[in-house]
Design a protein around this motif. Structure first.
Motif, mmCIF file in Angstrom:
data_model
loop_
_atom_site.group_PDB
_atom_site.id
_atom_site.type_symbol
_atom_site.label_atom_id
_atom_site.label_comp_id
_atom_site.label_asym_id
_atom_site.label_seq_id
_atom_site.Cartn_x
_atom_site.Cartn_y
_atom_site.Cartn_z
ATOM 1 N N HIS A 1 75.177 24.987 -13.860
ATOM 2 C CA HIS A 1 76.136 26.068 -14.068
ATOM 3 C C HIS A 1 77.551 25.671 -13.662
ATOM 4 O O HIS A 1 78.516 26.176 -14.234
ATOM 5 C CB HIS A 1 75.681 27.325 -13.322
ATOM 6 C CG HIS A 1 74.661 28.115 -14.078
ATOM 7 N ND1 HIS A 1 74.955 28.754 -15.268
ATOM 8 C CD2 HIS A 1 73.355 28.358 -13.837
ATOM 9 C CE1 HIS A 1 73.878 29.368 -15.716
ATOM 10 N NE2 HIS A 1 72.880 29.134 -14.866
ATOM 11 N N PHE A 2 77.686 24.783 -12.687
ATOM 12 C CA PHE A 2 79.016 24.296 -12.354
ATOM 13 C C PHE A 2 79.667 23.616 -13.557
ATOM 14 O O PHE A 2 80.879 23.740 -13.776
ATOM 15 C CB PHE A 2 78.941 23.284 -11.206
ATOM 16 C CG PHE A 2 78.995 23.891 -9.834
ATOM 17 C CD1 PHE A 2 80.052 24.693 -9.446
ATOM 18 C CD2 PHE A 2 77.980 23.636 -8.916
ATOM 19 C CE1 PHE A 2 80.108 25.238 -8.174
ATOM 20 C CE2 PHE A 2 78.028 24.177 -7.636
ATOM 21 C CZ PHE A 2 79.091 24.980 -7.260
ATOM 22 N N LEU A 3 78.884 22.885 -14.326
ATOM 23 C CA LEU A 3 79.450 21.998 -15.337
ATOM 24 C C LEU A 3 79.379 22.527 -16.765
ATOM 25 O O LEU A 3 80.077 22.015 -17.638
ATOM 26 C CB LEU A 3 78.740 20.640 -15.270
ATOM 27 C CG LEU A 3 78.831 19.914 -13.921
ATOM 28 C CD1 LEU A 3 78.078 18.597 -13.970
ATOM 29 C CD2 LEU A 3 80.282 19.686 -13.512
ATOM 30 N N MET A 4 78.568 23.532 -17.026
ATOM 31 C CA MET A 4 78.345 23.976 -18.398
ATOM 32 C C MET A 4 79.610 24.485 -19.088
ATOM 33 O O MET A 4 79.768 24.347 -20.299
ATOM 34 C CB MET A 4 77.260 25.058 -18.438
ATOM 35 C CG MET A 4 75.858 24.509 -18.231
ATOM 36 S SD MET A 4 74.618 25.782 -17.930
ATOM 37 C CE MET A 4 74.651 26.721 -19.441
ATOM 38 N N ARG A 5 80.537 25.080 -18.331
ATOM 39 C CA ARG A 5 81.772 25.614 -18.911
ATOM 40 C C ARG A 5 83.015 24.883 -18.397
ATOM 41 O O ARG A 5 84.139 25.309 -18.656
ATOM 42 C CB ARG A 5 81.910 27.099 -18.561
ATOM 43 C CG ARG A 5 80.952 28.031 -19.278
ATOM 44 C CD ARG A 5 81.125 29.452 -18.751
ATOM 45 N NE ARG A 5 80.496 30.458 -19.590
ATOM 46 C CZ ARG A 5 79.210 30.767 -19.545
ATOM 47 N NH1 ARG A 5 78.417 30.135 -18.699
ATOM 48 N NH2 ARG A 5 78.714 31.701 -20.351
ATOM 49 N N ALA A 6 82.830 23.788 -17.671
ATOM 50 C CA ALA A 6 83.937 23.162 -16.943
ATOM 51 C C ALA A 6 84.972 22.537 -17.874
ATOM 52 O O ALA A 6 84.634 21.764 -18.765
ATOM 53 C CB ALA A 6 83.398 22.101 -15.994
ATOM 54 N N LYS A 7 86.234 22.862 -17.611
ATOM 55 C CA LYS A 7 87.355 22.233 -18.312
ATOM 56 C C LYS A 7 88.027 21.177 -17.433
ATOM 57 O O LYS A 7 88.722 20.294 -17.919
ATOM 58 C CB LYS A 7 88.374 23.285 -18.747
ATOM 59 C CG LYS A 7 89.436 22.744 -19.692
ATOM 60 C CD LYS A 7 90.428 23.824 -20.112
ATOM 61 C CE LYS A 7 89.811 24.779 -21.111
ATOM 62 N NZ LYS A 7 90.830 25.735 -21.632
ATOM 63 N N ALA A 8 87.825 21.283 -16.121
ATOM 64 C CA ALA A 8 88.330 20.286 -15.177
ATOM 65 C C ALA A 8 87.533 20.401 -13.890
ATOM 66 O O ALA A 8 87.028 21.477 -13.561
ATOM 67 C CB ALA A 8 89.820 20.492 -14.905
ATOM 68 N N ILE A 9 87.432 19.279 -13.163
ATOM 69 C CA ILE A 9 86.698 19.220 -11.908
ATOM 70 C C ILE A 9 87.662 18.761 -10.818
ATOM 71 O O ILE A 9 88.229 17.664 -10.904
ATOM 72 C CB ILE A 9 85.520 18.216 -11.977
ATOM 73 C CG1 ILE A 9 84.693 18.409 -13.257
ATOM 74 C CG2 ILE A 9 84.660 18.319 -10.728
ATOM 75 C CD1 ILE A 9 83.899 19.656 -13.321
ATOM 76 N N CYS A 10 87.844 19.592 -9.800
ATOM 77 C CA CYS A 10 88.726 19.255 -8.683
ATOM 78 C C CYS A 10 87.858 19.051 -7.444
ATOM 79 O O CYS A 10 87.163 19.973 -7.014
ATOM 80 C CB CYS A 10 89.738 20.375 -8.438
ATOM 81 S SG CYS A 10 90.743 20.750 -9.901
ATOM 82 N N VAL A 11 87.918 17.845 -6.877
ATOM 83 C CA VAL A 11 87.010 17.483 -5.790
ATOM 84 C C VAL A 11 87.820 17.225 -4.525
ATOM 85 O O VAL A 11 88.619 16.284 -4.468
ATOM 86 C CB VAL A 11 86.172 16.249 -6.147
ATOM 87 C CG1 VAL A 11 85.070 16.038 -5.116
ATOM 88 C CG2 VAL A 11 85.574 16.381 -7.549
#
Length: 270
Positions: free
Chosen positions: A183-193
């Motif tokens: 669910h974190f990644l299914m709609r992700a447009k960008a990932i900020c870590v």
């Protein structure tokens, strides 16, 4: 959630209410007589694991679809990173020094949420793990901007209650780490870590693996705090050893500030 379609069949909720009113007899008191979907002991059986996995996949998906959420910006980061005003309570000097990233996460979330509200809060909605630390900062910034944000919490041995800034109707709880990460990644447009521990590293490397292997479309992966990440991971050593390609080092980039990240994502003009 309700189904607006006209269905001539009796719905499950009605039958559950009817079943609760049936007279108690040796037959009706036996576990076998319970409606399968209302029988918790049955639902907890090992054989029902595929059903539970499906339910955890479907429930957040259906609710977010109903809210019209089409894309998200993911904030990963450590639960132990304190708010700067509380850095004196940090367990280590390093955690106290990393507290500046609480404010960066909060500000980034505020900027991105203001941008999201131009699309009526349907695009680029902030999503965090729903807990303390960086996660709290992300949800807090969204709330301060007047928008909604998502929290994907999980049941842990040491209770991790949702932080107070997650939008209540978008606060989910998980049993399965794998479904939560989907669910974190299914709609992700960008990932900020942001800096974090095992959980953050797990989320980062799963994301990079999915992009590296073309199982996920390429999106910006922004690592806050170059000094931290270069100390934790010897990226170049992986490439020198040949266990990753030189090109894989381009799957992410380092940033330091909310403004820098927001410009890369497209929420601020250069």
């Amino acid at each position: 959630m309700t189904d607006s379609r006209q269905n001539p069949m009796t719905d499950a909720g009605t039958d559950r209410s009817r079943a609760e009113g049936i007279p108690e007899t040796p037959q009706t008191l036996a576990p076998a007589y319970r409606l399968a979907f209302a029988d918790e002991e049955f639902m907890y059986r090992d054989e029902l694991r595929p059903v539970r996995l499906q339910l955890e996949l479907m429930k957040p998906e259906m609710i977010m679809d109903e809210r019209g959420i089409t894309s998200t910006i993911v904030l990963f980061g450590g639960a132990r990173i304190p708010e700067p005003s509380k850095k004196k309570e940090a367990r280590t000097k390093t955690l106290a020094d990393l507290s500046k990233y609480y404010d960066e996460a909060r500000e980034l979330s505020r900027i991105l949420t203001l941008k999201s509200m131009q699309s009526y809060g349907r695009e680029d909605v902030i999503v965090t793990g729903g807990g303390p630390g960086v996660m709290e900062a992300g949800n807090r910034g969204a709330k301060e901007a007047g928008g909604a944000s998502i929290g994907l919490n999980i049941v842990l041995p040491h209770e991790q209650a949702p932080n107070e800034y997650v939008t209540p109707g978008l606060c989910f709880n998980f049993h399965y780490f794998a479904i939560r990460k989907m669910h974190f990644l299914m709609r992700a447009k960008a990932i900020c870590v942001f800096p974090g521990g095992f959980g953050t590293l797990d989320e980062l490397f799963e994301t990079l693996t999915l992009i590296q292997t073309d199982r996920m479309r390429r999106v910006p992966v922004l690592l806050f705090g170059e000094d931290f990440w270069r100390k934790i991971v010897n990226w170049e050593a992986l490439a020198d050893a040949g266990t990753i390609s030189e090109e894989d080092l381009d799957l992410f980039q380092f940033v330091e500030t909310a403004d820098e990240a927001a410009k890369i994502i497209g929420a601020l003009e250069d």
